[in-house]
Design an enzyme around this catalytic site. Structure first.
Site, PDB file in Angstrom:
ATOM      1  CB  THR A 114      25.315  17.310 -29.044  1.00 31.57           C
ATOM      2  OG1 THR A 114      24.078  17.357 -29.772  1.00 31.57           O
ATOM      3  CG2 THR A 114      25.428  16.008 -28.286  1.00 31.57           C
ATOM      4  CD1 TRP A 115      23.309  24.431 -30.889  1.00 35.73           C
ATOM      5  CD2 TRP A 115      22.945  25.499 -28.977  1.00 35.73           C
ATOM      6  NE1 TRP A 115      23.046  25.747 -31.192  1.00 35.73           N
ATOM      7  CE2 TRP A 115      22.820  26.427 -30.027  1.00 35.73           C
ATOM      8  CE3 TRP A 115      22.747  25.946 -27.668  1.00 35.73           C
ATOM      9  CZ2 TRP A 115      22.522  27.773 -29.822  1.00 35.73           C
ATOM     10  CZ3 TRP A 115      22.445  27.282 -27.465  1.00 35.73           C
ATOM     11  CH2 TRP A 115      22.340  28.176 -28.537  1.00 35.73           C
ATOM     12  CD  GLN A 140      15.519  19.059 -26.068  1.00 40.08           C
ATOM     13  OE1 GLN A 140      16.287  19.861 -26.597  1.00 40.08           O
ATOM     14  NE2 GLN A 140      15.619  17.766 -26.291  1.00 40.08           N
ATOM     15  CG  ASP A 194      18.857  16.832 -27.240  1.00 39.52           C
ATOM     16  OD1 ASP A 194      17.719  16.456 -27.554  1.00 39.52           O
ATOM     17  OD2 ASP A 194      19.313  17.952 -27.567  1.00 39.52           O
ATOM     18  CE1 TYR A 216      16.328  25.878 -24.912  1.00 35.15           C
ATOM     19  CE2 TYR A 216      14.588  24.329 -25.504  1.00 35.15           C
ATOM     20  CZ  TYR A 216      15.117  25.620 -25.524  1.00 35.15           C
ATOM     21  OH  TYR A 216      14.429  26.623 -26.139  1.00 35.15           O
ATOM     22  CE1 TYR A 269      20.742  22.042 -31.805  1.00 42.08           C
ATOM     23  CE2 TYR A 269      21.504  20.077 -30.669  1.00 42.08           C
ATOM     24  CZ  TYR A 269      20.637  21.152 -30.762  1.00 42.08           C
ATOM     25  OH  TYR A 269      19.667  21.329 -29.808  1.00 42.08           O
TER      26      TYR A 269
HETATM   27  P1  NAP Z   1      24.174  24.431 -21.210  1.00 37.50           P
HETATM   28  O1  NAP Z   1      24.166  22.965 -21.090  1.00 37.50           O
HETATM   29  O2  NAP Z   1      23.255  25.236 -20.371  1.00 37.50           O
HETATM   30  O3  NAP Z   1      25.638  25.016 -20.990  1.00 37.50           O
HETATM   31  C1  NAP Z   1      26.738  24.544 -21.720  1.00 37.50           C
HETATM   32  C2  NAP Z   1      27.960  25.292 -21.228  1.00 37.50           C
HETATM   33  O4  NAP Z   1      28.230  24.929 -19.865  1.00 37.50           O
HETATM   34  C3  NAP Z   1      29.215  24.962 -22.020  1.00 37.50           C
HETATM   35  O5  NAP Z   1      29.977  26.150 -22.095  1.00 37.50           O
HETATM   36  C4  NAP Z   1      29.925  23.927 -21.141  1.00 37.50           C
HETATM   37  O6  NAP Z   1      31.326  23.972 -21.301  1.00 37.50           O
HETATM   38  C5  NAP Z   1      29.558  24.430 -19.773  1.00 37.50           C
HETATM   39  N1  NAP Z   1      29.561  23.343 -18.782  1.00 37.50           N
HETATM   40  C6  NAP Z   1      29.032  22.103 -18.906  1.00 37.50           C
HETATM   41  N2  NAP Z   1      29.204  21.398 -17.765  1.00 37.50           N
HETATM   42  C7  NAP Z   1      29.874  22.215 -16.907  1.00 37.50           C
HETATM   43  C8  NAP Z   1      30.350  22.054 -15.589  1.00 37.50           C
HETATM   44  N3  NAP Z   1      30.130  20.917 -14.896  1.00 37.50           N
HETATM   45  N4  NAP Z   1      31.020  23.090 -15.006  1.00 37.50           N
HETATM   46  C9  NAP Z   1      31.225  24.253 -15.687  1.00 37.50           C
HETATM   47  N5  NAP Z   1      30.777  24.465 -16.938  1.00 37.50           N
HETATM   48  C10 NAP Z   1      30.107  23.448 -17.551  1.00 37.50           C
HETATM   49  O7  NAP Z   1      23.935  24.885 -22.728  1.00 37.50           O
HETATM   50  P2  NAP Z   1      23.180  24.414 -24.014  1.00 37.50           P
HETATM   51  O8  NAP Z   1      24.139  23.728 -24.905  1.00 37.50           O
HETATM   52  O9  NAP Z   1      22.446  25.613 -24.501  1.00 37.50           O
HETATM   53  O10 NAP Z   1      22.027  23.406 -23.559  1.00 37.50           O
HETATM   54  C11 NAP Z   1      22.215  22.021 -23.380  1.00 37.50           C
HETATM   55  C12 NAP Z   1      21.606  21.221 -24.533  1.00 37.50           C
HETATM   56  O11 NAP Z   1      20.205  21.437 -24.661  1.00 37.50           O
HETATM   57  C13 NAP Z   1      22.115  21.611 -25.921  1.00 37.50           C
HETATM   58  O12 NAP Z   1      23.450  21.208 -26.111  1.00 37.50           O
HETATM   59  C14 NAP Z   1      21.104  20.947 -26.800  1.00 37.50           C
HETATM   60  O13 NAP Z   1      21.347  19.561 -26.907  1.00 37.50           O
HETATM   61  C15 NAP Z   1      19.829  21.245 -26.030  1.00 37.50           C
HETATM   62  N6  NAP Z   1      19.151  22.469 -26.518  1.00 37.50           N
HETATM   63  C16 NAP Z   1      17.945  22.323 -27.141  1.00 37.50           C
HETATM   64  C17 NAP Z   1      17.287  23.438 -27.632  1.00 37.50           C
HETATM   65  C18 NAP Z   1      15.953  23.270 -28.309  1.00 37.50           C
HETATM   66  O14 NAP Z   1      15.468  24.221 -28.921  1.00 37.50           O
HETATM   67  N7  NAP Z   1      15.341  22.119 -28.207  1.00 37.50           N
HETATM   68  C19 NAP Z   1      17.834  24.725 -27.502  1.00 37.50           C
HETATM   69  C20 NAP Z   1      19.069  24.843 -26.836  1.00 37.50           C
HETATM   70  C21 NAP Z   1      19.694  23.714 -26.339  1.00 37.50           C
HETATM   71  P3  NAP Z   1      32.138  22.845 -22.159  1.00 37.50           P
HETATM   72  O15 NAP Z   1      31.364  22.597 -23.395  1.00 37.50           O
HETATM   73  O16 NAP Z   1      33.466  23.476 -22.348  1.00 37.50           O
HETATM   74  O17 NAP Z   1      32.215  21.597 -21.291  1.00 37.50           O
END
Ligand code: NAP
Length: 280
Positions: free
Chosen positions: A19-20, A161, A46, A189, A51
Protein backbone atom coordinates in the site's frame (compact mmCIF):
# COMPACT_ATOMS: atom_id res chain seq x y z
CA UNK A 1 -4.64 -18.60 -3.89
CA UNK A 2 -1.94 -20.66 -2.19
CA UNK A 3 -1.45 -20.13 1.53
CA UNK A 4 1.91 -20.53 3.25
CA UNK A 5 3.15 -20.71 6.82
CA UNK A 6 4.09 -17.32 8.24
CA UNK A 7 6.87 -17.74 10.79
CA UNK A 8 5.66 -21.26 11.39
CA UNK A 9 2.24 -20.16 12.73
CA UNK A 10 -0.57 -18.59 10.67
CA UNK A 11 -1.15 -19.45 7.01
CA UNK A 12 -1.02 -16.48 4.71
CA UNK A 13 -1.79 -15.83 1.03
CA UNK A 14 1.37 -16.20 -1.04
CA UNK A 15 0.57 -13.00 -2.98
CA UNK A 16 -0.49 -10.10 -0.79
CA UNK A 17 -1.12 -6.39 -1.28
CA UNK A 18 1.26 -3.53 -0.62
CA UNK A 19 0.00 0.00 0.00
CA UNK A 20 3.01 2.35 -0.16
CA UNK A 21 2.17 5.67 -1.85
CA UNK A 22 -1.54 4.81 -2.12
CA UNK A 23 -2.36 8.23 -0.71
CA UNK A 24 -1.34 9.71 -4.06
CA UNK A 25 -3.80 7.53 -6.00
CA UNK A 26 -7.50 8.22 -6.41
CA UNK A 27 -8.83 7.09 -3.02
CA UNK A 28 -11.98 5.36 -4.30
CA UNK A 29 -9.98 3.50 -6.94
CA UNK A 30 -7.37 2.39 -4.40
CA UNK A 31 -10.04 1.17 -1.97
CA UNK A 32 -11.75 -0.69 -4.83
CA UNK A 33 -8.44 -2.27 -5.87
CA UNK A 34 -7.75 -3.50 -2.33
CA UNK A 35 -11.27 -4.92 -2.06
CA UNK A 36 -10.95 -6.63 -5.44
CA UNK A 37 -7.68 -8.13 -4.22
CA UNK A 38 -9.40 -9.42 -1.07
CA UNK A 39 -12.20 -10.92 -3.16
CA UNK A 40 -9.55 -12.83 -5.12
CA UNK A 41 -7.71 -14.10 -2.06
CA UNK A 42 -4.93 -11.50 -1.62
CA UNK A 43 -5.79 -11.25 2.05
CA UNK A 44 -2.28 -10.35 3.28
CA UNK A 45 -2.43 -6.55 3.43
CA UNK A 46 0.76 -4.63 4.18
CA UNK A 47 0.81 -1.03 5.34
CA UNK A 48 2.80 1.26 7.65
CA UNK A 49 2.28 4.28 9.90
CA UNK A 50 4.78 6.06 7.62
CA UNK A 51 2.70 5.75 4.44
CA UNK A 52 1.06 9.09 3.77
CA UNK A 53 1.74 9.93 7.45
CA UNK A 54 -1.22 7.76 8.51
CA UNK A 55 -3.46 8.47 5.50
CA UNK A 56 -2.82 5.04 4.01
CA UNK A 57 -3.68 3.19 7.23
CA UNK A 58 -6.93 5.14 7.22
CA UNK A 59 -7.57 4.12 3.59
CA UNK A 60 -6.82 0.48 4.44
CA UNK A 61 -9.23 0.76 7.38
CA UNK A 62 -11.92 1.81 4.92
CA UNK A 63 -11.06 -1.00 2.48
CA UNK A 64 -11.24 -3.76 5.11
CA UNK A 65 -14.25 -2.39 7.00
CA UNK A 66 -16.74 -5.19 7.58
CA UNK A 67 -14.27 -7.87 6.48
CA UNK A 68 -11.55 -7.71 9.12
CA UNK A 69 -11.65 -11.46 9.79
CA UNK A 70 -10.68 -12.23 6.18
CA UNK A 71 -7.53 -10.14 6.38
CA UNK A 72 -4.00 -10.86 7.56
CA UNK A 73 -3.22 -7.27 8.54
CA UNK A 74 0.35 -6.04 8.85
CA UNK A 75 1.58 -2.57 9.73
CA UNK A 76 4.93 -1.12 10.78
CA UNK A 77 6.27 1.12 13.48
CA UNK A 78 8.71 3.85 12.43
CA UNK A 79 12.19 3.39 13.94
CA UNK A 80 12.01 6.81 15.63
CA UNK A 81 8.90 5.64 17.51
CA UNK A 82 10.28 2.21 18.40
CA UNK A 83 11.14 2.77 22.08
CA UNK A 84 9.33 0.57 24.61
CA UNK A 85 6.51 3.08 25.26
CA UNK A 86 6.69 4.65 21.80
CA UNK A 87 6.01 1.33 20.08
CA UNK A 88 2.93 0.72 22.19
CA UNK A 89 1.61 4.23 21.56
CA UNK A 90 2.30 3.93 17.81
CA UNK A 91 0.44 0.61 17.72
CA UNK A 92 -2.59 2.18 19.42
CA UNK A 93 -2.63 4.98 16.82
CA UNK A 94 -2.35 2.48 13.96
CA UNK A 95 -5.19 0.36 15.38
CA UNK A 96 -7.40 3.46 15.52
CA UNK A 97 -6.66 4.45 11.93
CA UNK A 98 -7.15 0.86 10.74
CA UNK A 99 -10.42 0.67 12.72
CA UNK A 100 -9.53 -2.64 14.33
CA UNK A 101 -8.59 -4.01 17.74
CA UNK A 102 -5.66 -6.19 16.65
CA UNK A 103 -2.91 -6.62 14.09
CA UNK A 104 -1.91 -9.98 12.68
CA UNK A 105 1.71 -8.90 12.52
CA UNK A 106 3.56 -5.73 13.59
CA UNK A 107 6.95 -4.90 12.10
CA UNK A 108 9.85 -2.62 12.90
CA UNK A 109 10.08 -0.76 9.57
CA UNK A 110 13.88 -0.59 9.52
CA UNK A 111 16.63 -0.68 12.14
CA UNK A 112 16.90 2.55 14.12
CA UNK A 113 18.59 4.00 17.16
CA UNK A 114 16.29 2.69 19.91
CA UNK A 115 17.75 -0.51 21.41
CA UNK A 116 16.22 -3.54 19.73
CA UNK A 117 15.63 -5.03 23.18
CA UNK A 118 13.13 -2.22 23.90
CA UNK A 119 11.22 -2.70 20.66
CA UNK A 120 11.04 -6.45 21.18
CA UNK A 121 9.91 -6.01 24.79
CA UNK A 122 7.11 -3.75 23.51
CA UNK A 123 6.15 -6.27 20.83
CA UNK A 124 5.96 -9.01 23.50
CA UNK A 125 3.81 -6.74 25.67
CA UNK A 126 1.46 -6.12 22.72
CA UNK A 127 1.18 -9.90 22.12
CA UNK A 128 0.35 -10.45 25.81
CA UNK A 129 -2.28 -7.70 25.63
CA UNK A 130 -3.88 -9.23 22.52
CA UNK A 131 -3.14 -6.15 20.39
CA UNK A 132 -0.90 -8.04 17.95
CA UNK A 133 -0.77 -11.73 17.11
CA UNK A 134 2.85 -11.81 15.94
CA UNK A 135 5.75 -9.50 15.18
CA UNK A 136 8.65 -9.23 12.81
CA UNK A 137 11.26 -6.97 11.29
CA UNK A 138 11.98 -5.29 7.97
CA UNK A 139 15.22 -4.42 6.19
CA UNK A 140 17.27 -6.57 8.58
CA UNK A 141 20.55 -8.12 7.42
CA UNK A 142 21.95 -11.29 8.96
CA UNK A 143 23.82 -9.49 11.76
CA UNK A 144 20.64 -7.75 12.88
CA UNK A 145 18.59 -10.91 12.46
CA UNK A 146 21.01 -12.71 14.77
CA UNK A 147 20.63 -9.93 17.33
CA UNK A 148 16.82 -9.92 17.11
CA UNK A 149 16.66 -13.71 17.28
CA UNK A 150 19.00 -13.74 20.29
CA UNK A 151 16.78 -11.25 22.11
CA UNK A 152 13.39 -12.67 21.16
CA UNK A 153 14.16 -16.39 21.17
CA UNK A 154 13.23 -19.22 18.81
CA UNK A 155 10.00 -18.87 16.88
CA UNK A 156 9.26 -15.27 17.91
CA UNK A 157 10.39 -13.30 14.82
CA UNK A 158 7.70 -14.20 12.29
CA UNK A 159 9.07 -12.44 9.21
CA UNK A 160 11.70 -10.21 7.66
CA UNK A 161 10.30 -7.89 4.98
CA UNK A 162 13.01 -7.08 2.43
CA UNK A 163 13.55 -5.72 -1.08
CA UNK A 164 13.26 -8.53 -3.62
CA UNK A 165 12.64 -8.26 -7.33
CA UNK A 166 14.07 -9.67 -10.56
CA UNK A 167 16.85 -7.09 -10.78
CA UNK A 168 17.62 -7.20 -7.05
CA UNK A 169 18.21 -10.73 -5.81
CA UNK A 170 20.79 -9.82 -3.18
CA UNK A 171 18.86 -11.46 -0.32
CA UNK A 172 19.45 -14.87 -1.88
CA UNK A 173 23.12 -14.84 -0.75
CA UNK A 174 22.67 -14.78 3.03
CA UNK A 175 19.37 -13.31 4.29
CA UNK A 176 17.09 -15.86 2.63
CA UNK A 177 19.13 -18.92 3.76
CA UNK A 178 19.32 -17.53 7.32
CA UNK A 179 15.56 -16.97 7.40
CA UNK A 180 14.89 -20.46 6.04
CA UNK A 181 17.08 -22.01 8.74
CA UNK A 182 15.20 -20.11 11.47
CA UNK A 183 11.65 -20.40 10.12
CA UNK A 184 11.39 -16.66 9.50
CA UNK A 185 9.17 -15.93 6.49
CA UNK A 186 10.71 -13.64 3.88
CA UNK A 187 8.20 -11.10 2.60
CA UNK A 188 9.57 -9.59 -0.60
CA UNK A 189 8.70 -5.95 -1.15
CA UNK A 190 8.71 -3.93 -4.39
CA UNK A 191 8.35 -7.13 -6.48
CA UNK A 192 7.95 -5.00 -9.62
CA UNK A 193 10.87 -2.75 -8.71
CA UNK A 194 8.42 -0.02 -7.61
CA UNK A 195 7.21 0.36 -11.19
CA UNK A 196 10.62 -0.09 -12.89
CA UNK A 197 9.57 -3.39 -14.42
CA UNK A 198 11.71 -4.83 -17.27
CA UNK A 199 10.40 -3.38 -20.54
CA UNK A 200 9.05 -5.72 -23.24
CA UNK A 201 11.92 -4.86 -25.60
CA UNK A 202 14.71 -5.55 -23.09
CA UNK A 203 16.44 -8.95 -23.17
CA UNK A 204 14.97 -9.88 -19.78
CA UNK A 205 11.55 -8.59 -20.76
CA UNK A 206 11.57 -10.86 -23.81
CA UNK A 207 12.39 -13.89 -21.64
CA UNK A 208 9.52 -13.02 -19.30
CA UNK A 209 7.15 -12.66 -22.27
CA UNK A 210 8.17 -16.06 -23.66
CA UNK A 211 7.79 -17.82 -20.31
CA UNK A 212 4.45 -16.05 -19.82
CA UNK A 213 3.20 -17.14 -23.25
CA UNK A 214 3.95 -20.78 -22.33
CA UNK A 215 1.53 -20.47 -19.40
CA UNK A 216 -1.12 -18.16 -20.85
CA UNK A 217 0.08 -15.66 -18.22
CA UNK A 218 1.56 -12.14 -18.17
CA UNK A 219 5.17 -11.07 -17.48
CA UNK A 220 4.08 -9.52 -14.15
CA UNK A 221 2.51 -12.83 -13.11
CA UNK A 222 5.66 -14.71 -14.10
CA UNK A 223 7.73 -12.33 -11.98
CA UNK A 224 5.50 -12.93 -8.95
CA UNK A 225 5.60 -16.71 -9.45
CA UNK A 226 9.42 -16.58 -9.67
CA UNK A 227 9.73 -14.40 -6.56
CA UNK A 228 7.56 -16.83 -4.55
CA UNK A 229 9.10 -20.03 -5.96
CA UNK A 230 10.30 -21.18 -2.52
CA UNK A 231 8.01 -22.00 0.42
CA UNK A 232 9.78 -19.38 2.55
CA UNK A 233 8.85 -16.51 0.20
CA UNK A 234 5.79 -14.26 -0.03
CA UNK A 235 5.33 -11.17 -2.23
CA UNK A 236 3.34 -7.97 -1.66
CA UNK A 237 2.84 -6.12 -4.96
CA UNK A 238 1.08 -2.77 -4.70
CA UNK A 239 -1.79 -2.05 -7.08
CA UNK A 240 -4.03 1.00 -6.83
CA UNK A 241 -5.78 -0.24 -9.98
CA UNK A 242 -8.30 -3.10 -9.70
CA UNK A 243 -7.27 -4.61 -13.06
CA UNK A 244 -3.69 -4.85 -11.80
CA UNK A 245 -4.92 -6.35 -8.52
CA UNK A 246 -6.82 -9.08 -10.37
CA UNK A 247 -3.78 -9.84 -12.53
CA UNK A 248 -1.56 -10.12 -9.47
CA UNK A 249 -4.01 -12.36 -7.62
CA UNK A 250 -4.07 -14.83 -10.50
CA UNK A 251 -0.30 -15.26 -10.14
CA UNK A 252 -1.06 -17.11 -6.91
CA UNK A 253 -2.03 -20.14 -9.00
CA UNK A 254 0.85 -20.00 -11.50
CA UNK A 255 3.47 -22.76 -11.20
CA UNK A 256 6.70 -22.29 -13.13
CA UNK A 257 8.56 -25.27 -14.55
CA UNK A 258 12.18 -25.86 -13.49
CA UNK A 259 13.27 -24.85 -17.00
CA UNK A 260 11.35 -21.54 -16.66
CA UNK A 261 13.08 -20.81 -13.37
CA UNK A 262 16.49 -21.50 -14.91
CA UNK A 263 15.78 -19.17 -17.84
CA UNK A 264 14.68 -16.37 -15.52
CA UNK A 265 17.72 -16.89 -13.28
CA UNK A 266 19.97 -16.53 -16.31
CA UNK A 267 18.15 -13.46 -17.62
CA UNK A 268 18.24 -11.77 -14.19
CA UNK A 269 21.41 -13.04 -12.50
CA UNK A 270 21.60 -12.65 -8.76
CA UNK A 271 25.05 -11.05 -8.98
CA UNK A 272 27.67 -10.84 -6.26
CA UNK A 273 26.85 -10.67 -2.57
CA UNK A 274 25.97 -7.04 -1.71
CA UNK A 275 28.12 -5.30 0.94
CA UNK A 276 24.98 -4.15 2.71
CA UNK A 277 21.34 -5.10 2.45
CA UNK A 278 19.76 -3.36 -0.56
CA UNK A 279 16.72 -1.26 0.32
CA UNK A 280 15.96 0.64 -2.89
P1 NAP B 1 5.78 -2.60 -6.60
O1 NAP B 1 4.72 -3.44 -6.00
O2 NAP B 1 7.07 -3.22 -6.99
O3 NAP B 1 5.23 -1.82 -7.87
C1 NAP B 1 4.07 -1.03 -7.81
C2 NAP B 1 3.83 -0.47 -9.20
O4 NAP B 1 3.52 -1.54 -10.10
C3 NAP B 1 2.66 0.50 -9.25
O5 NAP B 1 3.00 1.50 -10.19
C4 NAP B 1 1.51 -0.36 -9.79
O6 NAP B 1 0.58 0.40 -10.52
C5 NAP B 1 2.26 -1.28 -10.71
N1 NAP B 1 1.56 -2.56 -10.88
C6 NAP B 1 1.01 -3.34 -9.92
N2 NAP B 1 0.49 -4.46 -10.47
C7 NAP B 1 0.71 -4.38 -11.81
C8 NAP B 1 0.40 -5.22 -12.89
N3 NAP B 1 -0.21 -6.41 -12.71
N4 NAP B 1 0.76 -4.83 -14.15
C9 NAP B 1 1.40 -3.64 -14.35
N5 NAP B 1 1.74 -2.81 -13.34
C10 NAP B 1 1.39 -3.17 -12.08
O7 NAP B 1 6.12 -1.36 -5.65
P2 NAP B 1 6.16 -0.99 -4.13
O8 NAP B 1 4.93 -0.26 -3.78
O9 NAP B 1 7.49 -0.34 -3.92
O10 NAP B 1 6.26 -2.35 -3.30
C11 NAP B 1 5.14 -3.10 -2.90
C12 NAP B 1 4.86 -2.93 -1.40
O11 NAP B 1 5.95 -3.35 -0.59
C13 NAP B 1 4.66 -1.49 -0.95
O12 NAP B 1 3.44 -0.96 -1.42
C14 NAP B 1 4.78 -1.63 0.53
O13 NAP B 1 3.59 -2.15 1.10
C15 NAP B 1 5.93 -2.60 0.63
N6 NAP B 1 7.24 -1.92 0.79
C16 NAP B 1 7.89 -2.07 1.99
C17 NAP B 1 9.10 -1.43 2.19
C18 NAP B 1 9.82 -1.61 3.50
O14 NAP B 1 10.78 -0.89 3.76
N7 NAP B 1 9.40 -2.54 4.32
C19 NAP B 1 9.68 -0.63 1.19
C20 NAP B 1 8.99 -0.51 -0.03
C21 NAP B 1 7.79 -1.17 -0.21
P3 NAP B 1 -0.88 0.81 -9.91
O15 NAP B 1 -0.65 1.25 -8.51
O16 NAP B 1 -1.33 1.86 -10.85
O17 NAP B 1 -1.75 -0.43 -9.96
Amino acid sequence: MDQRGFGGAARVAVIGQGTWDMESADRAAAVAALRRGLDLGMTHVDTAEMYGAGLVEDLVGEAIAGRRDEVFLVTKVLPRNASRQGTIAACERSLRRLRTDRLDCYLLHWPGSHPLAETIAAFEQLVTDGKIRAYGVSNFDVTLLEEAHGLAGDGRIACNQVLYHLQERGIEHAVLPWCERHDVTVVGYSPFGSGRFPGPRSAGGRVLAEVAAGHGATPHQVALAFLTRRDSLLAIPKAANAVHAAENAAAGALRLRDADVRRIEEAFPRGVKPRSLPTA
